[in-house]
Design a protein around this motif. Structure first.
Motif, PDB file in Angstrom:
ATOM      1  N   GLY A 180       0.807  -1.211   0.000  1.00  0.00           N
ATOM      2  CA  GLY A 180       0.000   0.000   0.000  1.00  0.00           C
ATOM      3  C   GLY A 180       0.842   1.264   0.000  1.00  0.00           C
ATOM      4  N   VAL A 181       0.702   2.070  -1.053  1.00  0.00           N
ATOM      5  CA  VAL A 181       1.425   3.334  -1.170  1.00  0.00           C
ATOM      6  C   VAL A 181       0.529   4.442  -0.632  1.00  0.00           C
ATOM      7  CG1 VAL A 181       2.500   4.968  -2.766  1.00  0.00           C
ATOM      8  CG2 VAL A 181       2.680   2.501  -3.191  1.00  0.00           C
ATOM      9  N   VAL A 182       0.960   5.092   0.455  1.00  0.00           N
ATOM     10  CA  VAL A 182       0.156   6.115   1.118  1.00  0.00           C
ATOM     11  C   VAL A 182       0.534   7.493   0.579  1.00  0.00           C
ATOM     12  CG1 VAL A 182      -0.488   7.139   3.331  1.00  0.00           C
ATOM     13  CG2 VAL A 182       0.053   4.691   3.193  1.00  0.00           C
ATOM     14  N   MET A 183      -0.463   8.233   0.066  1.00  0.00           N
ATOM     15  CA  MET A 183      -0.230   9.574  -0.473  1.00  0.00           C
ATOM     16  C   MET A 183      -1.013  10.595   0.345  1.00  0.00           C
ATOM     17  SD  MET A 183       1.878   9.720  -3.090  1.00  0.00           S
ATOM     18  CE  MET A 183       1.449  11.105  -4.128  1.00  0.00           C
ATOM     19  N   SER A 184      -0.356  11.665   0.729  1.00  0.00           N
ATOM     20  CA  SER A 184      -1.005  12.735   1.480  1.00  0.00           C
ATOM     21  C   SER A 184      -1.692  13.725   0.542  1.00  0.00           C
ATOM     22  CB  SER A 184       0.025  13.475   2.330  1.00  0.00           C
ATOM     23  OG  SER A 184       0.913  14.223   1.502  1.00  0.00           O
ATOM     24  N   HIS A 185      -2.575  14.548   1.107  1.00  0.00           N
ATOM     25  CA  HIS A 185      -3.198  15.621   0.336  1.00  0.00           C
ATOM     26  C   HIS A 185      -2.115  16.542  -0.233  1.00  0.00           C
ATOM     27  CE1 HIS A 185      -7.427  14.994   1.659  1.00  0.00           C
ATOM     28  NE2 HIS A 185      -6.845  14.451   2.715  1.00  0.00           N
ATOM     29  N   ARG A 186      -1.156  16.887   0.579  1.00  0.00           N
ATOM     30  CA  ARG A 186      -0.110  17.809   0.152  1.00  0.00           C
ATOM     31  C   ARG A 186       0.691  17.238  -1.013  1.00  0.00           C
ATOM     32  NH1 ARG A 186       3.098  19.789   5.079  1.00  0.00           N
ATOM     33  NH2 ARG A 186       3.731  17.601   5.176  1.00  0.00           N
ATOM     34  N   ALA A 187       0.981  15.937  -0.965  1.00  0.00           N
ATOM     35  CA  ALA A 187       1.792  15.319  -2.011  1.00  0.00           C
ATOM     36  C   ALA A 187       1.043  15.249  -3.335  1.00  0.00           C
ATOM     37  CB  ALA A 187       2.232  13.920  -1.571  1.00  0.00           C
ATOM     38  N   ILE A 188      -0.212  14.811  -3.314  1.00  0.00           N
ATOM     39  CA  ILE A 188      -0.937  14.680  -4.575  1.00  0.00           C
ATOM     40  C   ILE A 188      -1.201  16.054  -5.187  1.00  0.00           C
ATOM     41  CG2 ILE A 188      -3.195  14.538  -3.418  1.00  0.00           C
ATOM     42  CD1 ILE A 188      -2.127  12.846  -6.737  1.00  0.00           C
ATOM     43  N   LEU A 189      -1.445  17.077  -4.369  1.00  0.00           N
ATOM     44  CA  LEU A 189      -1.639  18.416  -4.919  1.00  0.00           C
ATOM     45  C   LEU A 189      -0.344  18.969  -5.501  1.00  0.00           C
ATOM     46  CD1 LEU A 189      -4.450  18.260  -3.689  1.00  0.00           C
ATOM     47  CD2 LEU A 189      -4.160  20.604  -2.877  1.00  0.00           C
ATOM     48  N   SER A 190       0.782  18.659  -4.870  1.00  0.00           N
ATOM     49  CA  SER A 190       2.060  19.071  -5.425  1.00  0.00           C
ATOM     50  C   SER A 190       2.267  18.446  -6.790  1.00  0.00           C
ATOM     51  CB  SER A 190       3.206  18.665  -4.483  1.00  0.00           C
ATOM     52  OG  SER A 190       4.462  18.945  -5.046  1.00  0.00           O
ATOM     53  N   PHE A 191       1.907  17.175  -6.913  1.00  0.00           N
ATOM     54  CA  PHE A 191       2.026  16.530  -8.219  1.00  0.00           C
ATOM     55  C   PHE A 191       1.088  17.167  -9.239  1.00  0.00           C
ATOM     56  CE2 PHE A 191       0.043  13.557 -11.181  1.00  0.00           C
ATOM     57  CZ  PHE A 191       1.134  13.325 -12.009  1.00  0.00           C
ATOM     58  N   TYR A 192      -0.177  17.365  -8.861  1.00  0.00           N
ATOM     59  CA  TYR A 192      -1.134  17.945  -9.799  1.00  0.00           C
ATOM     60  C   TYR A 192      -0.643  19.294 -10.316  1.00  0.00           C
ATOM     61  CZ  TYR A 192      -4.878  14.532  -8.860  1.00  0.00           C
ATOM     62  OH  TYR A 192      -5.647  13.396  -8.775  1.00  0.00           O
ATOM     63  N   ARG A 193      -0.119  20.122  -9.429  1.00  0.00           N
ATOM     64  CA  ARG A 193       0.332  21.449  -9.854  1.00  0.00           C
ATOM     65  C   ARG A 193       1.518  21.356 -10.804  1.00  0.00           C
ATOM     66  NH1 ARG A 193      -1.006  23.103  -3.783  1.00  0.00           N
ATOM     67  NH2 ARG A 193      -3.014  24.157  -4.143  1.00  0.00           N
ATOM     68  N   GLY A 194       2.438  20.441 -10.530  1.00  0.00           N
ATOM     69  CA  GLY A 194       3.549  20.241 -11.447  1.00  0.00           C
ATOM     70  C   GLY A 194       3.085  19.744 -12.798  1.00  0.00           C
ATOM     71  N   MET A 195       2.095  18.850 -12.799  1.00  0.00           N
ATOM     72  CA  MET A 195       1.561  18.318 -14.052  1.00  0.00           C
ATOM     73  C   MET A 195       0.831  19.394 -14.848  1.00  0.00           C
ATOM     74  SD  MET A 195      -1.155  15.172 -14.620  1.00  0.00           S
ATOM     75  CE  MET A 195      -2.322  15.853 -13.439  1.00  0.00           C
ATOM     76  N   LEU A 196      -0.011  20.178 -14.176  1.00  0.00           N
ATOM     77  CA  LEU A 196      -0.804  21.173 -14.886  1.00  0.00           C
ATOM     78  C   LEU A 196       0.067  22.263 -15.493  1.00  0.00           C
ATOM     79  CD1 LEU A 196      -3.976  21.601 -12.629  1.00  0.00           C
ATOM     80  CD2 LEU A 196      -3.624  20.121 -14.598  1.00  0.00           C
ATOM     81  N   SER A 197       1.258  22.468 -14.950  1.00  0.00           N
ATOM     82  CA  SER A 197       2.150  23.475 -15.525  1.00  0.00           C
ATOM     83  C   SER A 197       2.619  23.097 -16.925  1.00  0.00           C
ATOM     84  CB  SER A 197       3.366  23.679 -14.610  1.00  0.00           C
ATOM     85  OG  SER A 197       4.225  22.547 -14.647  1.00  0.00           O
ATOM     86  N   GLN A 198       2.408  21.835 -17.319  1.00  0.00           N
ATOM     87  CA  GLN A 198       2.835  21.381 -18.644  1.00  0.00           C
ATOM     88  C   GLN A 198       1.864  21.771 -19.750  1.00  0.00           C
ATOM     89  OE1 GLN A 198       6.030  19.587 -18.640  1.00  0.00           O
ATOM     90  NE2 GLN A 198       5.748  20.658 -16.699  1.00  0.00           N
ATOM     91  N   GLY A 199       0.673  22.257 -19.378  1.00  0.00           N
ATOM     92  CA  GLY A 199      -0.292  22.695 -20.385  1.00  0.00           C
ATOM     93  C   GLY A 199      -0.783  21.577 -21.286  1.00  0.00           C
ATOM     94  N   ILE A 200      -0.990  20.412 -20.725  1.00  0.00           N
ATOM     95  CA  ILE A 200      -1.361  19.243 -21.541  1.00  0.00           C
ATOM     96  C   ILE A 200      -2.787  19.348 -22.056  1.00  0.00           C
ATOM     97  CG2 ILE A 200      -1.667  16.726 -21.457  1.00  0.00           C
ATOM     98  CD1 ILE A 200       0.644  16.690 -19.401  1.00  0.00           C
ATOM     99  N   VAL A 201      -3.716  19.827 -21.246  1.00  0.00           N
ATOM    100  CA  VAL A 201      -5.105  20.011 -21.680  1.00  0.00           C
ATOM    101  C   VAL A 201      -5.583  21.392 -21.255  1.00  0.00           C
ATOM    102  CG1 VAL A 201      -5.572  17.536 -21.464  1.00  0.00           C
ATOM    103  CG2 VAL A 201      -6.164  19.062 -19.576  1.00  0.00           C
ATOM    104  N   GLY A 202      -6.737  21.795 -21.789  1.00  0.00           N
ATOM    105  CA  GLY A 202      -7.346  23.068 -21.435  1.00  0.00           C
ATOM    106  C   GLY A 202      -8.791  22.876 -21.029  1.00  0.00           C
ATOM    107  N   PRO A 203      -9.487  23.955 -20.694  1.00  0.00           N
ATOM    108  CA  PRO A 203     -10.865  23.851 -20.198  1.00  0.00           C
ATOM    109  C   PRO A 203     -11.829  23.186 -21.170  1.00  0.00           C
ATOM    110  CG  PRO A 203      -9.958  26.022 -19.736  1.00  0.00           C
ATOM    111  CD  PRO A 203      -8.975  25.338 -20.631  1.00  0.00           C
ATOM    112  N   GLU A 204     -11.554  23.256 -22.461  1.00  0.00           N
ATOM    113  CA  GLU A 204     -12.480  22.670 -23.435  1.00  0.00           C
ATOM    114  C   GLU A 204     -12.155  21.219 -23.765  1.00  0.00           C
ATOM    115  OE1 GLU A 204     -15.121  24.394 -24.069  1.00  0.00           O
ATOM    116  OE2 GLU A 204     -14.214  25.957 -22.828  1.00  0.00           O
ATOM    117  N   SER A 205     -11.140  20.664 -23.126  1.00  0.00           N
ATOM    118  CA  SER A 205     -10.713  19.295 -23.443  1.00  0.00           C
ATOM    119  C   SER A 205     -11.670  18.265 -22.868  1.00  0.00           C
ATOM    120  CB  SER A 205      -9.313  19.041 -22.885  1.00  0.00           C
ATOM    121  OG  SER A 205      -8.368  19.919 -23.442  1.00  0.00           O
TER     122      SER A 205
END
Length: 532
Positions: A180-205
């Motif tokens: 079992g890999v335990v992920m905190s709120h802080r860790a998953i949000l840090s990942f999401y923010r790093g991912m979203l900075s890549q501009g992979i999708v937009g609001p209309e996707s």
């Protein structure tokens, strides 16, 4: 500063549900999830998703559960499953996603490991035989119903903290039991923010998600879409076995971004190339992860989808992912391996040698160590494994900072980009899922008559890799391959069941007295060679 920006500055988003439901405040009527019933699209707006999550939370909130109590969620990816994980997040109840296809014995091992307070399954679920100590319930569009009340907690916590566990994903374990890999709120949000900075999708996707709900790639898709104000489009798992139905689903759902393991494209490229090419003007993005993408298939996909940005997502469940690297278009003729680039913003991948010294020379292989705010908290109930993975930063040990020793090997080219060179252990990837060969071996060795077993994985060009098991029998034992295959499927997911089984008089050993895996791989390669 506007009132809205000021409010966000005073009340920053710090927990998973807050992040994923930002769209409910900014674009409440926009589709958050699209599900097809037959050929008719069914939309769930951000407002409706938030309302469903609040309804579920109200039902859970009256049960007297403590912050930190675990809740198992059995479902495929759906609007209701997303609402359920949002409800758990809002109450500080770490959720453990599983799917209806999870074998009963494996699921019971997970339940035994995490001791959940509650087991919730989607409407229509048929899971039975859960321990009496675990509360049960069901959820769906009509609400969340408790069937067997869980034991109430002690009520000593008041507020969900960003460092608290948000969820737990189970992967194959080197000890033969799921880990079992335990992920905190802080860790998953840090990942999401790093991912979203890549501009992979937009609001209309419209983001088509093909990963099973229990796989962290599913959570990546959910965060990528909802964090961008886009729409999640869960692809029914059964369609992935039928290339024509899969491609038509992408057409009917008007998907613009398709995420999944490279193997989801193989059948469509071979058998439905024209139908796939007809979507080339609509699909603008492809993100893949979990295994190498054969270069001939990448080239074929680029030809079929000329407008699609193809992104190689590399990483481990322990940080969801570490890098997002654009595949060059076109793929150069002389290229033999795709780059994994550099870590996403907020993270860094270091190469260290066996002594913990940084590797800086181009072409020299080292161990990837990840420094990131998105690292997992630890392996549930396994401090020894956690200590082996989260190690003091070898480059600056006095700080007390830990980094993740990933077990991955890589080298740099002359420009500094990284290239994956395989694993330093017995871990492999099959159809995007992480598999410890020792877990396969453990199950095979439990079969009557098997004295020893060794599993190997052989990559096959332009096809799925072959998982094979070599077995040594006890004296006088009788053996049936079909019975062993069925025995494995009682506990292991289908992707972990061996495709080929070979009986040897004795397993080959190397000079150190250990099983000679390279010799077994070479033997399997010869047997699968077309010239054999």
């Amino acid at each position: 500063m506007s009132r809205e920006v000021f409010t966000l500055a005073q009340n920053p988003v710090e927990r998973l549900h807050e992040f994923l439901l930002t769209g409910a405040r900014l674009t409440p009527e926009k589709p958050a999830v699209l599900e097809l019933s037959g050929t008719e699209p069914g939309y769930v707006s951000y407002r409706q998703l938030a309302n469903r999550a609040e309804s579920y939370a109200a039902a859970l909130g009256g049960l007297g559960l403590d912050i930190g109590d675990r809740v198992v969620l059995e479902s495929d990816t759906s609007a209701s499953a997303i609402a359920a994980l949002l409800a758990c997040s809002s109450l500080g109840l770490p959720f453990v996603p599983v799917t209806p296809e999870t074998p009963a014995k494996r699921l019971l091992a997970v339940v035994d490991t995490v001791s959940p307070a509650l087991y919730l399954q989607a409407e229509g679920g048929r899971r039975e035989g859960l321990p009496e100590s675990v509360g049960t319930g069901r959820f769906g569009p009509g609400g969340l119903v408790i069937e067997r009340a869980p034991r109430p907690g002690r009520g000593f916590r008041r507020e969900v903290a960003p460092a608290d566990p948000a969820y737990m994903v189970f992967t194959s374990g080197s000890t033969g039991r799921p880990k079992g890999v335990v992920m905190s709120h802080r860790a998953i949000l840090s990942f999401y923010r790093g991912m979203l900075s890549q501009g992979i999708v937009g609001p209309e996707s419209r983001v088509a998600s093909t990963a099973p709900f229990q796989f962290d790639f599913s959570l990546l898709d959910i965060g990528l879409a909802l964090g961008s104000g886009a729409t999640v489009v869960p692809v029914p798992r059964a369609l992935l076995r039928w290339p024509r139905r899969f491609v038509r689903f992408l057409r009917d759902s008007e998907a613009t971004q398709v995420n999944g393991a490279p193997s989801i494209w193989r059948g469509a490229l071979r058998h439905e190339a024209d139908e796939l090419a007809a979507l080339g003007g609509r699909i603008r993005g492809v993100l893949f992860s979990g295994e190498p993408f054969p270069l001939p298939e990448v080239r074929a996909l680029q030809q079929a989808l000329p407008l699609a940005r193809i992104v190689n997502c590399f990483g481990s469940t322990e940080s969801v992912a570490a890098s997002f690297t654009d595949v060059p278009r076109p793929v150069p003729d002389g290229l033999t391996k795709l780059s994994i680039g550099h870590a996403h913003p907020g993270a860094e991948m270091m190469l260290l040698d066996d002594d913990g010294v940084p590797v800086t020379e181009p072409g020299v292989t080292g161990h990837i160590h990840l420094r990131s705010g998105s690292l997992f908290t630890g392996y549930w109930g396994d401090p020894e494994a956690t200590a082996r993975a989260l190690v003091p930063d070898p480059t600056n040990p006095m700080t007390g900072q830990t980094v993740f020793r990933t077990g991955d090997l890589a080298h740099r080219d002359a420009t500094g980009e990284l290239y994956f060179d395989g694993r330093a252990d017995n871990q492999v990837k099959i159809r995007g899922n992480r598999v410890e060969l020792t877990e396969v071996e453990r199950r095979v060795a439990e079969f009557t008559g098997v004295a020893a077993a060794s599993a190997v994985l052989l990559p096959v060009a332009e096809s799925d890799p072959v998982l094979a098991v070599f077995v040594e029998l006890s004296p006088g034992a009788e053996f049936d391959e079909m019975e062993l295959g069925a025995f494995c499927l009682e506990e292991l997911p289908d992707y972990m069941a061996p495709q080929r089984i070979h009986v040897l008089d004795a397993l080959p050993l190397n000079q150190n007295g250990k099983v000679d895996r390279p010799a077994l791989v070479e033997r399997l390669s010869r047997e699968l060679s077309p010239s054999s």
